[in-house]
Write a protein that holds these residues in place. Structure first.
Motif, PDB file in Angstrom:
ATOM      1  N   VAL A 115       0.854  -1.188   0.000  1.00  0.00           N
ATOM      2  CA  VAL A 115       0.000   0.000   0.000  1.00  0.00           C
ATOM      3  C   VAL A 115       0.887   1.232   0.000  1.00  0.00           C
ATOM      4  O   VAL A 115       1.775   1.376   0.845  1.00  0.00           O
TER       5      VAL A 115
ATOM      6  N   ARG B 150       0.535   5.308   0.210  1.00  0.00           N
ATOM      7  CA  ARG B 150      -0.423   6.348   0.585  1.00  0.00           C
ATOM      8  C   ARG B 150       0.239   7.718   0.491  1.00  0.00           C
ATOM      9  O   ARG B 150       1.428   7.877   0.784  1.00  0.00           O
ATOM     10  N   SER B 151      -0.580   8.696   0.087  1.00  0.00           N
ATOM     11  CA  SER B 151      -0.099  10.067  -0.012  1.00  0.00           C
ATOM     12  C   SER B 151      -1.288  10.996   0.132  1.00  0.00           C
ATOM     13  O   SER B 151      -2.408  10.668  -0.291  1.00  0.00           O
TER      14      SER B 151
END
Length: 314
Positions: A116, A118-119
């Motif tokens: 995963v 994420r940002s």
């Protein structure tokens, strides 16, 4: 009589010129009550003790901070916290945040988990060549996914066959069936080339051009078939069935021409039978010279007239 004095040179040398062995200086005696002291006293001594104390406190603080950092960061011989160093590379456990660009050769998740990324804004993957030039880019944003490359391919995991490929010239779909599940269907702004257009077993097939002309063409013919239901062809204006070198065949058990206009014929010339009564339900289909069809009340003889109002206004 004067006395003569004789000077002995050797005697004078021994008396007035001391020899090397006679050069011995004697220190004056020192009284017993005088004591000489050696060391630092006064403000110099206090400054030295203060500096030593400051160095000791600084060393203790540094040691405490070092122990605290080791405890918080969970430093060990195998890595730092969730970051573990091994011969195969670096392994991260849990969540990791990178504030600057990350350059790696391969990113792989655990065998029992997913990878995963994420940002808060977007995630961008860049590919560069040996000269540092950008050759490919994949950007995953909050509302779009953009890929900039010469060719984009999606392959099957089972056999590695290309399922979707796109480049500057064409887009290829390698699946056996291309299904569009949207309520509005698929929208094509230019031409579409395909050997078969087929709907699902429980759905209707509809080809529509809201503002332009819908054209289907093939060098060997176009076949429109409805195996288990009705086939409806409708148009707002004219519907043309044209064959330049062949025939137009309507082959069915019943051929219905609904909503044909009823023609009003001119007065009958002498010798022709009078018109049928108004309650008559039998009509005949007439064809104008222009090709337009209309209904005319059936009689013993044909009531079709070229001067009918339908033919005159067509």
């Amino acid at each position: 009589m004067e006395e003569t004095t004789t000077l002995d040179i050797e005697t004078l040398k021994e008396q007035y010129i001391p020899g090397p062995q006679s050069l011995h200086l004697q220190r004056p005696p020192v009284p017993d009550d005088v004591i000489y002291t050696v060391g630092l006293y006064g403000w110099r001594k206090r400054c030295l003790y203060f500096l030593l104390l400051l160095f000791l406190v600084t060393m203790i603080v540094n040691l405490a901070l070092t122990v605290w950092i080791i405890k918080v960061m969970n430093l060990s011989t195998g890595g730092m916290g969730n970051l573990q160093l091994s011969q195969d590379g670096i392994r991260l456990e849990g969540f990791s945040e990178f504030l600057l660009p990350l350059y790696v050769k391969e990113i792989q998740s655990r065998r029992d988990g997913a990878l995963v990324l994420r940002s808060e804004r977007n995630v961008t993957l860049n590919v560069r060549n040996s000269q540092g030039h950008l050759t490919g880019q994949l950007t995953v944003g909050s509302d779009s996914v953009e890929a900039q490359c010469r060719r984009l391919e999606v392959r099957s995991r089972a056999d590695g066959q290309p399922l979707f490929s796109a480049d500057a010239d064409e887009i290829r779909i390698g699946t056996k069936t291309f299904t569009v599940t949207g309520s509005e269907g698929a929208v094509f702004r230019h031409s579409v080339e395909t050997p078969l257009i087929q709907s699902s077993a429980s759905e209707e097939l509809k080809l529509e051009s809201p503002t332009r002309t819908l054209t289907m063409g093939a060098p060997r013919g176009v076949e429109v078939t409805s195996a288990h239901g009705a086939l409806t062809v409708g148009g707002r204006k004219d519907l043309q069935l044209q064959s330049t070198e062949g025939e137009i065949i309507l082959d069915a058990a019943t051929v219905r021409l609904a909503s044909l206009p009823l023609g009003v014929f001119a007065p009958e010339p002498p010798g022709r039978a009078p018109p049928p009564p108004p309650g008559q339900a039998t009509y005949e289909v007439c064809v104008c010279p222009s090709g337009k069809l209309y209904l005319s009340p059936a009689a013993r003889s044909s009531t079709c007239q070229a001067v009918s109002n339908i033919c005159l206004w067509s």
